[in-house]
Design a protein around this motif. Structure first.
Motif, PDB file in Angstrom:
ATOM      1  N   LYS A 150       0.815  -1.221   0.000  1.00  0.00           N
ATOM      2  CA  LYS A 150       0.000   0.000   0.000  1.00  0.00           C
ATOM      3  C   LYS A 150       0.851   1.276   0.000  1.00  0.00           C
ATOM      4  O   LYS A 150       0.320   2.371  -0.031  1.00  0.00           O
ATOM      5  CB  LYS A 150      -0.892   0.017   1.261  1.00  0.00           C
ATOM      6  CG  LYS A 150      -1.888  -1.120   1.329  1.00  0.00           C
ATOM      7  CD  LYS A 150      -3.299  -0.576   1.165  1.00  0.00           C
ATOM      8  CE  LYS A 150      -4.283  -1.623   0.705  1.00  0.00           C
ATOM      9  NZ  LYS A 150      -4.670  -2.571   1.728  1.00  0.00           N
ATOM     10  N   LEU A 151       2.170   1.128   0.101  1.00  0.00           N
ATOM     11  CA  LEU A 151       3.033   2.310   0.223  1.00  0.00           C
ATOM     12  C   LEU A 151       3.391   2.891  -1.147  1.00  0.00           C
ATOM     13  O   LEU A 151       3.372   2.187  -2.153  1.00  0.00           O
ATOM     14  CB  LEU A 151       4.324   1.943   0.953  1.00  0.00           C
ATOM     15  CG  LEU A 151       4.195   1.374   2.362  1.00  0.00           C
ATOM     16  CD1 LEU A 151       5.570   1.006   2.894  1.00  0.00           C
ATOM     17  CD2 LEU A 151       3.509   2.379   3.285  1.00  0.00           C
ATOM     18  N   SER A 152       3.770   4.161  -1.153  1.00  0.00           N
ATOM     19  CA  SER A 152       4.251   4.790  -2.392  1.00  0.00           C
ATOM     20  C   SER A 152       5.677   4.300  -2.663  1.00  0.00           C
ATOM     21  O   SER A 152       6.315   3.702  -1.786  1.00  0.00           O
ATOM     22  CB  SER A 152       4.278   6.304  -2.227  1.00  0.00           C
ATOM     23  OG  SER A 152       5.337   6.666  -1.368  1.00  0.00           O
ATOM     24  N   GLY A 153       6.166   4.583  -3.863  1.00  0.00           N
ATOM     25  CA  GLY A 153       7.522   4.169  -4.230  1.00  0.00           C
ATOM     26  C   GLY A 153       8.566   4.710  -3.265  1.00  0.00           C
ATOM     27  O   GLY A 153       9.475   3.995  -2.841  1.00  0.00           O
ATOM     28  N   GLY A 154       8.425   5.978  -2.919  1.00  0.00           N
ATOM     29  CA  GLY A 154       9.395   6.618  -2.025  1.00  0.00           C
ATOM     30  C   GLY A 154       9.359   6.004  -0.639  1.00  0.00           C
ATOM     31  O   GLY A 154      10.399   5.791  -0.008  1.00  0.00           O
ATOM     32  N   GLN A 155       8.141   5.690  -0.160  1.00  0.00           N
ATOM     33  CA  GLN A 155       8.014   5.082   1.171  1.00  0.00           C
ATOM     34  C   GLN A 155       8.632   3.690   1.186  1.00  0.00           C
ATOM     35  O   GLN A 155       9.331   3.317   2.122  1.00  0.00           O
ATOM     36  CB  GLN A 155       6.537   5.021   1.574  1.00  0.00           C
ATOM     37  CG  GLN A 155       5.967   6.404   1.871  1.00  0.00           C
ATOM     38  CD  GLN A 155       4.445   6.428   1.845  1.00  0.00           C
ATOM     39  OE1 GLN A 155       3.800   5.495   1.351  1.00  0.00           O
ATOM     40  NE2 GLN A 155       3.872   7.505   2.352  1.00  0.00           N
ATOM     41  N   LYS A 156       8.381   2.940   0.112  1.00  0.00           N
ATOM     42  CA  LYS A 156       8.968   1.591   0.036  1.00  0.00           C
ATOM     43  C   LYS A 156      10.486   1.669   0.079  1.00  0.00           C
ATOM     44  O   LYS A 156      11.144   0.877   0.749  1.00  0.00           O
ATOM     45  CB  LYS A 156       8.539   0.893  -1.261  1.00  0.00           C
ATOM     46  CG  LYS A 156       7.166   0.287  -1.198  1.00  0.00           C
ATOM     47  CD  LYS A 156       6.895  -0.504  -2.468  1.00  0.00           C
ATOM     48  CE  LYS A 156       5.419  -0.497  -2.770  1.00  0.00           C
ATOM     49  NZ  LYS A 156       5.064  -0.453  -4.175  1.00  0.00           N
ATOM     50  N   ARG A 157      11.020   2.613  -0.673  1.00  0.00           N
ATOM     51  CA  ARG A 157      12.477   2.745  -0.702  1.00  0.00           C
ATOM     52  C   ARG A 157      13.023   3.076   0.678  1.00  0.00           C
ATOM     53  O   ARG A 157      14.071   2.603   1.091  1.00  0.00           O
ATOM     54  CB  ARG A 157      12.879   3.828  -1.721  1.00  0.00           C
ATOM     55  CG  ARG A 157      14.284   3.748  -2.260  1.00  0.00           C
ATOM     56  CD  ARG A 157      14.619   2.414  -2.911  1.00  0.00           C
ATOM     57  NE  ARG A 157      13.713   1.984  -3.936  1.00  0.00           N
ATOM     58  CZ  ARG A 157      13.812   2.302  -5.217  1.00  0.00           C
ATOM     59  NH1 ARG A 157      14.804   3.037  -5.626  1.00  0.00           N
ATOM     60  NH2 ARG A 157      12.954   1.875  -6.101  1.00  0.00           N
TER      61      ARG A 157
END
Ligand code: ADP
Ligand code: MG
Length: 307
Positions: free
Chosen positions: A135-142
């Motif tokens: 459910k996270l955005s790309g930046g959050q996942k990173r």
């Protein structure tokens, strides 16, 4: 003992293909260092070698003085690694992913919970702790990947293309996190990138082309080595413009897509002559400082293509 990363004459082949060719480079402690190169230039291979995932064929690599070949465990203690392909379990929450990684690196009890709390705070993930990673955005996942890689307090952090797939705001975010990490913990950060503007922000950059290093230094240093100001002509007919510059002004232009560039020391003083000679074909003529892309072109004779 040499701290930081020390790569000495490393060569790596896949069958007959040489992915890394007699590469030597040194990264100082607490430096933010970029390995810049187009796709296929050997960046990921180098990281696989440094992180002990792939055996060394030729040459030697030391991480904070520990030999990658003979002191594998010590090297792994020193290293945090975030590879290109995502390593998060999408179905697990941020917290669960962190717990799995903690188990892998042998963190327990209050040390474990304290460390997770600390990282979650510094990565700005407090609100997301119990959200599934999918459910996270790309930046959050990173940032979760980064937090995982930092759990065991590595002294040297390897990031393979950390900005790929991130929007500009998340890239900036990530950059902020990395500079804080270096400032607070003195972490040595080595990242690969094919983004020129990202390399531009690092302390030093090594430029790779087909497995070999073509230049290494601070972005400033590299740009000044690439020569003087660059005159750049944008045109719908670059071949004819290049021809004119060669024949009439005895210059050595380079052509890339709709642009013709000249970096000769006299290019700027000859600006009026360039404008006059190309005015029928030029859409615009501009003057600027060399970019890292110009450095790449100057050192390799070909364009920096990423795909
Ligand atoms: P980069 O990360 O700079 O894109 P890589 O290290 O992934 O470069 O690849 C360097 C070269 O080695 C490329 O030509 C690539 O196709 C080749 N290569 C990479 N991994 C393998 C592999 N496992 N087997 C065979 N060739 C590979
Ligand atoms: Mg790669």
């Amino acid at each position: 003992m040499v701290l930081g990363l020390d790569v000495q004459n490393v060569t790596h082949r896949y069958a007959k293909m040489t992915a890394v060719a007699d590469l030597s480079l040194q990264v100082n402690p607490a430096e933010i260092f970029a390995i810049l190169g187009p796709n296929g230039s050997g960046k990921s291979t180098l990281f696989r070698l440094v992180s002990t995932l792939v055996g060394i064929q030729e040459g030697r690599i030391f991480v904070n003085g520990f030999d990658v070949q003979s002191e594998t465990d010590r090297v792994r203690e020193q290293l945090g690694v975030v590879f290109q392909s995502p390593s998060l379990d999408r179905k697990l929450t941020v917290m669960e992913n962190m717990l799995c990684q903690s188990a892998l690196v042998g963190l327990r009890g209050s040390e474990k919970t304290d460390r997770i709390q600390e990282l979650v705070r510094s990565m700005g993930l407090q609100e997301k702790l119990h959200v599934r990673c999918e459910k996270l955005s790309g930046g959050q996942k990173r940032r979760v990947e980064l937090a995982k890689g930092l759990l065991h307090k590595p002294k040297v952090l390897l990031l393979d293309e950390p900005s790929t797939g991130l929007d500009p705001a998340s890239r900036l975010d990530l950059w902020h996190v990395l500079s804080e990490l270096r400032r607070e913990s003195g972490t040595t950060i080595v990242m690969t990138t094919h983004l020129l503007e990202e390399a531009d922000k690092c302390d030093r950059v090594a430029i790779l082309n087909q497995g070999s290093m073509v230049a290494c230094g601070s972005p400033e240093q590299l740009r000044s080595e690439a020569g003087d100001m660059i005159v750049s002509i944008s045109t719908h007919d670059p071949q004819s413009v290049a021809r004119i510059l060669i024949d009439r002004l005895h210059m050595e232009p380079t052509v890339f897509e709709q642009q013709v560039r000249v970096s000769h020391p006299s290019a700027v003083s000859q600006l009026p002559a360039i404008v006059e000679a190309t005015k029928l074909l030029a859409n615009s003529v501009s003057v600027g400082r060399p970019s890292l892309e110009d450095v790449f072109v100057a050192k390799t004779g070909h364009q920096f293509l990423v795909s």
